[in-house]
Design an enzyme around this catalytic site. Structure first.
Site, short mmCIF file in Angstrom:
data_model
loop_
_atom_site.label_atom_id
_atom_site.label_comp_id
_atom_site.label_asym_id
_atom_site.label_seq_id
_atom_site.Cartn_x
_atom_site.Cartn_y
_atom_site.Cartn_z
N ASP A 198 7.70 74.36 -17.66
CA ASP A 198 7.84 73.15 -16.86
C ASP A 198 6.44 72.77 -16.39
O ASP A 198 5.87 73.42 -15.51
CB ASP A 198 8.77 73.45 -15.68
CG ASP A 198 8.80 72.35 -14.62
OD1 ASP A 198 8.04 71.36 -14.75
OD2 ASP A 198 9.57 72.48 -13.66
N GLN A 201 4.01 69.70 -12.68
CA GLN A 201 2.94 69.73 -11.69
C GLN A 201 1.57 70.03 -12.30
O GLN A 201 0.55 69.82 -11.65
CB GLN A 201 3.25 70.76 -10.60
CG GLN A 201 4.50 70.49 -9.81
CD GLN A 201 4.45 69.20 -9.02
OE1 GLN A 201 3.38 68.77 -8.59
NE2 GLN A 201 5.60 68.57 -8.83
N LYS A 224 4.27 61.55 -12.54
CA LYS A 224 3.41 62.40 -11.71
C LYS A 224 1.96 62.38 -12.21
O LYS A 224 1.08 62.96 -11.57
CB LYS A 224 3.94 63.83 -11.69
CG LYS A 224 5.31 63.98 -11.04
CD LYS A 224 5.75 65.43 -11.02
CE LYS A 224 7.22 65.59 -10.67
NZ LYS A 224 7.53 65.24 -9.28
N CYS A 362 13.51 70.68 -3.51
CA CYS A 362 14.31 71.09 -4.68
C CYS A 362 13.98 72.51 -5.10
O CYS A 362 14.02 72.86 -6.29
CB CYS A 362 14.15 70.13 -5.85
SG CYS A 362 14.88 68.51 -5.56
#
Length: 404
Positions: A198, A201, A224, A362
């Site tokens: 993932d 970020q 993002k 989250c």
């Protein structure tokens, strides 16, 4: 070096007031702001080449198709994928994870295991729980320590040939921890497990190189990384994408359809059913160009400077505790003040024009680990300044006085 005044001039939203105060935007981990070049590219698409792609012989369709595929190649080069057809356009990180989790129901069976980490976003927990429930597999969790670092010795104890796929974030959205994903990938491959990272970020902050990492899948969101919302990328190794079944059925992902049998299109179209977010895919390429024009090395160095400065200044506030003190982390500071609910702090600093995120981000298991209902999260980007951090510190001190 990064010219902060020139950079800030690129972002029109930063030059406004919120609640009568200059906007200080510290919610970058949730979504980044958009430079003018990205905003212009969105308008230009709709003003000049708006048409469906891959299906039309007319000029606008061909222009839109060319722009879409050029963007795919830009992203291939940016992440150093071997082939452009290993780059799938998605609606974001969540879509990419769900696509892989759905496809792995063919490769995970009862008695097998799926591994995640203790600091995952819900989007990298729930799809794997759903997979395990469907097939009767076990969900294993890499634990973390009080600093917000994964305990790698425990990871290696959990790892066995029962594990078929490991899903872990590159950077924690709630703690800022940069995880040792290369080590995890190498260890996983030694027991035959696949790995999906993932990268929601990490894509805005770090160089990401698919050949260096050697992960099987990597997914991130456009919004993002200065791109449009509803845009994203799933990278997958060619051999894995060929083995996975389609995630959705519809137009574009087919080779031939009869009532008796349907055959599927070649990569990447096999996974891109229906009319996509054409503007989003094209403008993701514009956003990547913009980030590269600033320079990811410059971005990373400047954001590290902001992180160190913000950490030092916030720690001077009596009663303030920072959650996530890993040795390797990016520009995220999650904190609470003893005896004060994070929501109350967030509401007061908002009145002073400062946007921070409050809550569990989250990542409820992370909050449960630290036994807190949530945190105040200030997440910095390369268009933020030390002066803005000073304003945050002043606002937090005022909120503390009001709420104590």
């Amino acid at each position: 070096m990064l010219d902060i005044n020139k950079v800030r001039a690129d972002f029109p939203i930063l030059h406004q007031k919120v609640n009568g105060k200059p906007l200080v935007y510290f919610d970058n981990a949730a979504t980044s702001q958009k430079p003018q070049v990205v905003i212009d590219a969105i308008a230009d698409y709709y003003e000049t080449i708006n048409a469906n792609i891959h299906r039309g012989v007319h000029t606008l369709s061909q222009l839109a198709t060319d722009a879409y595929e050029i963007s795919r190649k830009k992203i291939q080069k940016h992440i150093n994928a071997k082939h452009s057809h290993e780059v799938l356009f998605t609606t974001g990180t969540t879509y990419g994870i769900n696509l892989v989790a759905s496809g792995f129901s063919q490769f995970v069976k009862e008695g097998d295991a799926v591994m995640i980490s203790a600091m995952e976003h819900h989007s990298n927990i729930v799809p794997w729980q759903m997979l395990c429930e469907r097939v009767g597999a076990e969900l294993l969790v890499i634990p973390m320590n009080e600093k917000g670092e994964l305990i790698m010795e425990e990871f290696e104890k959990l790892l066995s040939n029962k594990v078929k796929i490991i899903a872990v974030n590159h950077i924690s959205n709630s703690l800022g921890t940069i995880n040792p994903v290369k080590h995890i990938i190498d260890k996983a491959h030694s027991v035959g497990a696949a790995v999906i990272i993932d990268g929601a970020q990490s894509a805005p902050h770090l160089h990401i190189d698919m050949q260096e990492l050697d992960c099987d899948f990597y997914t991130f969101s456009g919004h993002k990384a200065c791109g449009p919302t509803g845009s994203g990328i799933l990278y997958g190794k060619e051999e894995w994408l060929n083995k996975l079944p389609p995630y959705q059925g519809g137009g574009e992902m087919i080779k031939e359809v009869t009532f008796e049998k349907t055959t599927y299109a070649e990569l990447p179209h096999k996974f891109e059913a229906g009319t996509p977010n054409i503007e989003g895919g094209i403008v993701m390429g514009t956003a990547i160009d913009y980030l590269n024009s600033i320079g990811l090395d410059n971005i990373q160095a400047y954001e590290q400077e902001l992180l160190e400065y913000g950490t030092q200044k916030l720690q001077e506030i009596e009663g303030l505790k920072i959650f996530g003190t890993a040795q390797h982390k990016t520009s995220v500071i999650s904190f609470n003040i003893e005896g004060i609910h994070p929501y109350d702090i967030g509401a007061i600093v908002d009145k002073m024009g400062i946007a921070v995120r409050t809550g569990h981000h989250c990542t409820q298991p992370v909050m449960d680990f630290f036994d807190v209902p949530g945190t105040v999260r200030a997440s910095f980007s390369f268009y933020n300044t030390k002066e803005e951090i000073n304003a945050l510190v002043e606002a937090v001190v005022k909120a503390k006085r009001m709420l104590s």
